[in-house]
Design a protein around this motif. Structure first.
Motif, short mmCIF file in Angstrom:
data_model
loop_
_atom_site.label_atom_id
_atom_site.label_comp_id
_atom_site.label_asym_id
_atom_site.label_seq_id
_atom_site.Cartn_x
_atom_site.Cartn_y
_atom_site.Cartn_z
N ALA A 116 1.39 -1.33 0.02
CA ALA A 116 -0.07 0.15 0.08
C ALA A 116 1.29 1.60 0.17
O ALA A 116 1.58 1.75 1.06
CB ALA A 116 -0.72 -0.18 1.25
N PRO A 117 0.88 1.92 -0.55
CA PRO A 117 1.58 3.25 -0.98
C PRO A 117 1.29 3.94 0.33
O PRO A 117 0.50 4.58 0.60
CB PRO A 117 1.60 3.51 -2.82
N SER A 118 2.24 4.85 0.39
CA SER A 118 2.50 5.73 1.20
C SER A 118 2.15 6.99 0.73
O SER A 118 2.11 6.84 -0.47
CB SER A 118 3.66 6.24 2.26
N TYR A 119 1.56 8.00 1.45
CA TYR A 119 1.54 9.33 1.07
C TYR A 119 2.31 10.11 0.63
O TYR A 119 2.15 10.29 -0.85
CB TYR A 119 1.15 10.32 2.51
N GLU A 120 4.20 10.20 0.63
CA GLU A 120 5.33 10.87 0.77
C GLU A 120 6.02 9.92 -0.36
O GLU A 120 6.62 10.72 -1.93
CB GLU A 120 6.42 11.17 1.31
N GLU A 121 5.49 9.33 -0.82
CA GLU A 121 6.64 8.11 -1.97
C GLU A 121 6.21 9.07 -3.57
O GLU A 121 5.30 8.67 -3.73
CB GLU A 121 6.56 6.43 -1.79
#
Length: 456
Positions: free
Chosen positions: A52-57
């Motif tokens: 699940a991708p993070s906000y910042e990546e």
């Protein structure tokens, strides 16, 4: 929950019960002005390893949101971070672990609703191809632990995540690991609201059974068809449930306001920031005795925020929210509003639906609510028969209600076609979760990762 952008220091304070019921009275509309507002959430995962991708990546949630600008969406920020995008089709916003939600615009008919859904999914799929991410419609993450999930930078979520473990064991799962489809519908008067609320609440277990789509937890079957629905049973008893008072004589706007005054607060929004008021009393706030804002009294916006912090199966603000369905793919996103519009937006259908459920006791309603997450359409009804039998009767009424509306598309089709996926579920007796379990125990050979083939 709604996305706040600013607070107005000059907004009048709430001083009386009349002020508290004003949003509900203000929601009254003649039938010609009734609209359909559909909300749907989806999980985002990176195609390379399904994290699940993070906000910042790079290619993460922030980049996905900002990429929507090419389709005319505009950023909404909180403390300098983009937390939503606003456009003609409503708002695209973030749930706590990066689940992406479209809160659609208020639309006249289901043809428009399904077109809106199609536009949104096409847009995010295009962006996903560039960012290397996919989107999947389920009621719960099938393979992620809480610890594997990112947290989005929204102030209200920080407050809620601190508070949830104090009042239940599954609240963090609700926030981080679930997705839903909801529809917001109008009413013409207090009496109309009451009847729609009662029908919606009594039949919410049927909606849960039809849309059940969360049978896996951390890679294995969890013993439920809708674990998302089960999660609500141990999230926070002060703000969830079947609300017995809705079926009592005298229920109306004032009784709803009294209920909401007894729901503990989460936060107050001031100067662009969320102040932690978790567990405090809105009644104290009205008396100027809120410990985190001594001497201040609430505004209409504070009350509107508070109205969004109760999570029963049906919720009243200036419209009614139907909240019982698991997340799903395009066809079921369209089917959920079709189900409720067919039942609630035609008087004959509304009366017929009420006749099916009006004699159930509160104990029977509570039993259905507690058994459906595990048993689904096999749940036994009061007086005999199963939820599948009820589904057949209710869908017949919904078909009649939609046909009576006579809302046609350019090809001359009415809105009944959007119920076809539910007709098939009732005909076979198999909710989406059961088909997933059949695949898991069959062709998937116990490999839950195969569920990702159902990506949008």
């Amino acid at each position: 929950m709604s996305t706040r952008e600013a607070s107005d220091a000059n907004e009048p304070v709430i001083e009386s019960l009349d002020d508290l019921v004003a949003p509900m009275i203000g929601g009254e509309k003649p039938a010609a002005d009734w609209r359909i507002g559909t909300e749907h959430e989806k999980f985002v995962y990176h195609r390379s390893d399904r994290h699940a991708p993070s906000y910042e990546e790079e290619g993460g949630i922030r980049d996905i949101l900002l990429s929507l600008r090419e389709f005319g969406w505009e950023p909404v920020e909180e403390n300098g971070k983009v937390i939503a995008m606003s456009g003609a089709d409503g708002t695209v916003s973030l749930e706590p672990a990066g689940q992406l939600e479209l809160s659609g615009a208020p639309l006249e008919n289901l043809h428009e609703t399904c077109a809106e859904t199609g536009r949104h999914l096409n847009q995010v799929k295009q962006i996903g191809e560039r960012c290397g991410v996919g989107f999947i419609g389920l009621g719960m993450w099938p393979d992620k632990t809480r610890e594997e999930l990112p947290i989005m930078p929204k102030g209200r979520y920080e407050i809620m995540m601190r508070h949830m473990p104090k009042v239940g064991t599954l609240g963090l799962d609700m926030m981080l690991r679930t997705c839903t489809i909801q529809v917001n519908l109008d009413y013409s008067s207090e009496a109309d609201m009451v009847k729609k609320f009662r029908v919606g609440l009594a039949l919410q277990p049927l909606a849960t059974a039809l849309f059940a789509n969360s049978p896996f937890t951390e890679g294995k079957p969890n013993g439920y068809l809708s674990y998302r629905s089960h999660i609500w049973s141990d999230t926070d008893p002060h703000r969830t449930g079947m609300l017995p008072f809705v079926f009592e004589d005298g229920f109306g706007y004032e009784r709803w306001a009294e209920y909401m005054l007894d729901v503990p607060m989460y936060f107050v929004f001031r100067d662009g920031k969320y102040i932690d008021a978790a567990g405090l009393s809105f009644r104290d706030f009205m008396d100027g005795k809120l410990s985190v804002l001594p001497g201040e009294r609430p505004t209409a916006s504070d009350w509107w925020d508070h109205l969004s912090t109760a999570f029963p199966e049906v919720r009243l603000k200036s419209f009614l929210e139907m909240r019982g369905a698991d997340g799903g793919p395009w066809s079921r996103i369209c089917a959920l509003p079709a189900f409720w519009v067919g039942l609630l937006y035609d008087q004959g259908a509304l009366d017929a639906a009420w006749n099916l459920v009006k004699d159930w006791s509160m104990e029977e309603r509570e039993r259905l609510r507690s058994e459906v997450p595990r048993l689904g359409l096999a749940t036994r009804l009061p007086g005999g028969g199963t939820m599948k039998d009820l589904g057949r009767d209710v869908l017949k009424i919904a078909h009649q209600g939609l046909a009576a509306r006579g809302r046609l598309n350019a090809s001359g089709d009415n809105e009944t076609g959007y119920l076809e996926t539910l007709d098939e579920i009732v005909s076979t007796g198999k909710a989406p979760a059961q088909r997933l379990l059949d695949a898991y125990h069959g062709e998937w050979n116990g490999d839950v990762s195969r569920v990702y083939k159902y990506s949008f």
